[in-house]
Design a protein around this motif. Structure first.
Motif, mmCIF file in Angstrom:
data_model
loop_
_atom_site.group_PDB
_atom_site.id
_atom_site.type_symbol
_atom_site.label_atom_id
_atom_site.label_comp_id
_atom_site.label_asym_id
_atom_site.label_seq_id
_atom_site.Cartn_x
_atom_site.Cartn_y
_atom_site.Cartn_z
ATOM 1 N N ILE A 33 -66.761 -10.045 3.117
ATOM 2 C CA ILE A 33 -66.575 -8.590 3.192
ATOM 3 C C ILE A 33 -65.354 -8.282 4.064
ATOM 4 C CG2 ILE A 33 -67.589 -6.479 4.163
ATOM 5 C CD1 ILE A 33 -70.318 -7.606 3.132
ATOM 6 N N ALA A 34 -65.222 -9.031 5.162
ATOM 7 C CA ALA A 34 -64.081 -8.805 6.068
ATOM 8 C C ALA A 34 -62.761 -9.082 5.365
ATOM 9 C CB ALA A 34 -64.217 -9.692 7.303
ATOM 10 N N SER A 35 -62.742 -10.123 4.515
ATOM 11 C CA SER A 35 -61.479 -10.455 3.834
ATOM 12 C C SER A 35 -61.046 -9.325 2.889
ATOM 13 C CB SER A 35 -61.596 -11.787 3.084
ATOM 14 O OG SER A 35 -62.438 -11.652 1.971
ATOM 15 N N ILE A 36 -62.013 -8.682 2.269
ATOM 16 C CA ILE A 36 -61.690 -7.529 1.404
ATOM 17 C C ILE A 36 -61.331 -6.328 2.285
ATOM 18 C CG2 ILE A 36 -62.833 -5.766 -0.045
ATOM 19 C CD1 ILE A 36 -62.130 -7.916 -1.800
ATOM 20 N N ALA A 37 -62.126 -6.149 3.353
ATOM 21 C CA ALA A 37 -61.964 -4.962 4.203
ATOM 22 C C ALA A 37 -60.573 -4.908 4.848
ATOM 23 C CB ALA A 37 -63.047 -4.935 5.280
ATOM 24 N N ILE A 38 -60.046 -6.066 5.231
ATOM 25 C CA ILE A 38 -58.728 -6.083 5.887
ATOM 26 C C ILE A 38 -57.671 -5.505 4.948
ATOM 27 C CG2 ILE A 38 -56.878 -7.628 6.714
ATOM 28 C CD1 ILE A 38 -59.189 -9.400 7.860
ATOM 29 N N GLY A 39 -57.690 -5.979 3.707
ATOM 30 C CA GLY A 39 -56.731 -5.483 2.713
ATOM 31 C C GLY A 39 -56.884 -3.990 2.472
ATOM 32 N N MET B 140 -61.145 7.301 -2.680
ATOM 33 C CA MET B 140 -61.612 6.787 -3.971
ATOM 34 C C MET B 140 -60.724 5.649 -4.452
ATOM 35 S SD MET B 140 -64.351 8.255 -4.452
ATOM 36 C CE MET B 140 -64.743 7.459 -5.990
ATOM 37 N N LEU B 141 -59.405 5.815 -4.259
ATOM 38 C CA LEU B 141 -58.451 4.777 -4.688
ATOM 39 C C LEU B 141 -58.752 3.463 -3.962
ATOM 40 C CD1 LEU B 141 -55.725 4.196 -6.283
ATOM 41 C CD2 LEU B 141 -54.613 4.515 -4.083
ATOM 42 N N ALA B 142 -58.939 3.546 -2.637
ATOM 43 C CA ALA B 142 -59.213 2.338 -1.849
ATOM 44 C C ALA B 142 -60.514 1.684 -2.301
ATOM 45 C CB ALA B 142 -59.276 2.699 -0.368
ATOM 46 N N LEU B 143 -61.520 2.523 -2.528
ATOM 47 C CA LEU B 143 -62.829 1.996 -2.937
ATOM 48 C C LEU B 143 -62.745 1.338 -4.312
ATOM 49 C CD1 LEU B 143 -65.612 1.994 -1.610
ATOM 50 C CD2 LEU B 143 -66.191 3.981 -2.971
ATOM 51 N N ILE B 144 -62.067 2.032 -5.241
ATOM 52 C CA ILE B 144 -61.966 1.510 -6.612
ATOM 53 C C ILE B 144 -61.174 0.197 -6.615
ATOM 54 C CG2 ILE B 144 -60.912 1.947 -8.880
ATOM 55 C CD1 ILE B 144 -61.776 4.931 -8.449
ATOM 56 N N ILE B 145 -60.079 0.162 -5.856
ATOM 57 C CA ILE B 145 -59.277 -1.073 -5.811
ATOM 58 C C ILE B 145 -60.120 -2.218 -5.234
ATOM 59 C CG2 ILE B 145 -57.309 -2.193 -4.668
ATOM 60 C CD1 ILE B 145 -55.710 0.356 -5.094
ATOM 61 N N GLY B 146 -60.856 -1.932 -4.158
ATOM 62 C CA GLY B 146 -61.721 -2.953 -3.549
ATOM 63 C C GLY B 146 -62.720 -3.499 -4.549
#
Lengths: 239, 419
Positions: free
Chosen positions: B26-32, B386-392
């Motif tokens: 989760i952290a690896s995704i969260a950093i980006g 929304m953009l950040a969430l969708i990209i994640g």
């Protein structure tokens, strides 16, 4: 096939490993009647598990046919077999094989979830089954918190939850001490009486064999004899 | 067909049973996501600030300047903390008489002229805006006077000062503002205070009567800009073209064009930051793929059991994709929260400095260009969230695709046979 639930004819299974060909099954014929406890007895490497896997549709025979309640499962495709297994066959393995991250009740209701039964309905059914089998007090425990005997009983509860036509058990007492093995067999008898399920059990444990109504003696991939459970124990207790 | 809630519950339980690994993934995704989110929010902040500043400067439809460069020969050292030499670019002035000709164009509602020059308060550079009271408000819009009054004469030492500068100098209406223009000290009566909402703008711009400024700078009859308000703003392009055809030395700029130029620059910045953020997220995606693959290998037997008791390959695929989805959602939400904090912290560590290098009419000015620090407030919108969430979620799902496919291809017999 009125009273017959399983009919396997001339089953041959050959494994090819490089240049080595191993004939695991060699012309096996088997029948199982509705509601009976049938044993497949033999030493390690005699082909018991292979036969069980073919009857359960997990493996295909090199030759021969298997009918389960008039359906020739040897003709079904991979995905058809998956659906068939879900509705008609229960499995119990030597190492219990419960899902460690799920609770007891979630493990039991797993086949119902795969069938698409609603959450409320499957929880009700799973709880009822656990209550009937005396396991309700363990419903919210994780498999790792149960004894081996309890885990195996949960595995049986999972196997019968969809009311299958047959339950296939591979060395169900292989990981249990003799006391737990006896208790498990009593439990299987109770389940059979209550639900009328056909049990086909691959084993070399005399405690299990004694409880079987009939037993096929398997050696080197061939049935050499068919006896009742007690006779099989008397004759082949050193298998 | 398994239900979604069961898939979610199973995925959550499995991820929870491998806490450390799940948290790291989760952290690896969260950093980006955090990086992407904070950068976009800051760029939005810059965009919003620049648009406000352009509008604050004038609400005129067309601005006319003489873009002929003069005196670019002298390089002066950059102020401390910046590199190299900066050449102040000064532009030629416009003869005020042109205003009369321009006013005669049919589509023009009103036109006024403006002289801009640089001065100092103590040693701080400011911009003197010489305006014609009454006319200026008609074309460029009224200043928001919060104390005192507007300018009322054409050739008297009056000044309207920004609220921020007033506070910094501890001045009040009725007081005297001492400025230095062309090495000469000039005393101005503070008659009013305006508020623009943009601190940078309030610190920089003070308003004085046009003729007074022309006199003290020796530029009588000259102006820096002619501001035009049209009857119909839709005619801006055609009027600007017409003026340029008559006066080829002048450049007629549309306010919309200025905003567009700023937007274009910001769009380039956004693309740049988006690329950095995406690279970070893709790196996180590899983390998800790695975790998922390890999960698949560790759970081979479990998958085999599920397949044996009747789980279709589609169900197995969905189970693992749901795990990827959950990782993506958690990573996205954590990243957005972290990015939110970063967006407010980052500007304190990396302040934006601007140098006013183009100063119309500052021919006589010989000092260094103004270096001003602008504080950027991030603009966080639902679109960015929304953009950040969708990209994640998308990156996580794509990363989970291969492991999920591998899991769905597992044959129960092979797993059960080999344990």
């Amino acid at each position: 096939m009125d009273n017959l639930i399983v009919k396997a004819e001339n089953l041959v299974k050959i494994y090819q490993s490089g240049k080595v060909r191993v004939k695991a099954l060699d012309g096996v014929n088997l029948i199982a009647h509705r509601g009976e406890i049938l044993g497949i007895i033999g030493p390690s490497g005699s082909g018991k598990t292979t036969l069980l896997n073919i009857i359960g549709g997990l493996d295909k025979p090199t030759k021969g046919t298997v009918f389960i309640d008039n359906t020739e499962i040897t003709k079904l495709s991979e995905e058809e077999l998956v659906k068939f297994r879900l509705r008609n066959i229960g499995f119990v393995f030597q190492f219990f094989n419960l899902i460690p991250s799920l609770s007891v009740v979630e493990n039991v209701e797993l086949p119902l979830a795969l069938l698409g039964v609603s959450r409320i309905e499957r929880r009700e059914l799973a709880s009822t089954t656990l209550r009937e089998l005396g396991l309700i007090h363990r419903a919210n425990f994780k498999p790792s918190e149960l004894s081996g005997g309890e885990q195996q009983r949960v595995a049986i509860a999972r196997a019968i939850i969809t009311n299958p036509k047959i339950v296939l058990m591979d060395e169900p007492t292989g990981n249990l001490d003799s006391e737990n093995a006896k208790n498990l067999m009593k439990f299987i008898e109770k389940v059979q009486e209550k639900y009328g399920v056909t049990f086909i059990i691959a084993t070399h444990d005399p405690i299990v064999v004694r409880q079987c109504e009939r037993a096929y003696i398997l050696r080197d991939g061939r049935f050499i004899e068919e006896l009742n459970g007690q006779a099989a124990v008397n004759k082949y207790s050193k298998l | 067909m398994v239900d979604v809630l069961w898939l979610l519950n199973t995925a959550l339980k499995d991820l929870f049973s491998r806490k450390t690994r799940s948290i790291l993934t989760i952290a690896s995704i969260a950093i980006g996501i955090a990086l992407l989110f904070s950068l976009i929010s800051l760029v939005n902040g810059v965009e919003s600030r620049s648009a406000t500043m352009i509008r604050q400067l004038t609400s005129a439809d067309i601005i006319i300047r003489n873009t002929t460069r003069v005196d670019t020969s002298t390089g002066i050292p950059s102020p401390e903390g910046t590199r190299g030499f900066i050449r102040p670019i000064t532009l030629s002035l416009i003869n005020e008489s042109i205003l009369q000709n321009i006013e005669s164009i049919e589509s023009i509602y009103y036109a006024t002229s403006l002289l801009t020059t640089q001065a100092y308060v103590d040693e701080t550079p400011i911009i003197l805006q010489g305006v014609i009271p009454g006319e200026y408000e008609l074309v460029a819009g009224s200043l928001n006077i919060i104390n005192g009054r507007s300018l009322s004469c054409l050739n008297c030492p009056e000044v309207v000062v920004g609220k921020s500068l007033m506070e910094r100098l501890n001045l009040s209406v009725g007081g005297t503002l001492t400025i230095t223009v062309n090495n000469t000290q000039v005393y101005l009566n503070v008659v009013g205070v305006y508020e623009s909402g943009v601190q940078f703008f309030e610190m920089m711009n003070v308003y004085v009567p046009l003729y007074f400024l022309q006199n003290i700078t020796g530029r009588v009859g000259l102006v820096s800009e002619i501001l035009i308000k049209l009857k119909n703003p839709g005619d801006a392009q055609s009027v600007a073209s017409y003026i340029q055809s008559i006066y080829p030395d002048l450049r007629a700029t549309l306010q919309t064009a200025q905003i567009q130029q700023a937007s274009q620059l910001i769009s380039t910045l956004t693309t740049f930051f988006l690329t950095i953020g995406l690279i970070a997220i893709i790196a996180g995606g590899f983390g998800v793929a790695n975790t998922m693959l390890i999960n698949v290998f560790e759970r081979m037997r479990e998958i085999g059991i599920l397949r044996a008791i009747g789980a279709s390959s589609r169900t197995i695929l969905l189970m693992f994709l749901t795990e990827a989805l959950v990782l993506g959602l958690f990573g996205g939400v954590t990243g957005i929260c972290t990015g939110f904090i970063l967006a407010y912290i980052l500007p304190n560590y990396f302040p934006i400095q601007t140098a006013s290098r183009i100063l119309p009419g500052s021919r006589a000015f010989g000092g260094s260009p103004q270096i001003t620090q602008i504080s950027i407030t991030p603009v966080i919108t639902w679109d960015t969230i929304m953009l950040a969430l969708i990209i994640g979620v998308i990156v996580s799902l794509l990363a989970g695709l291969y492991p999920a496919w591998r899991a769905s291809r597992i044959k129960p017999i092979e797993v059960l046979r080999h344990g």
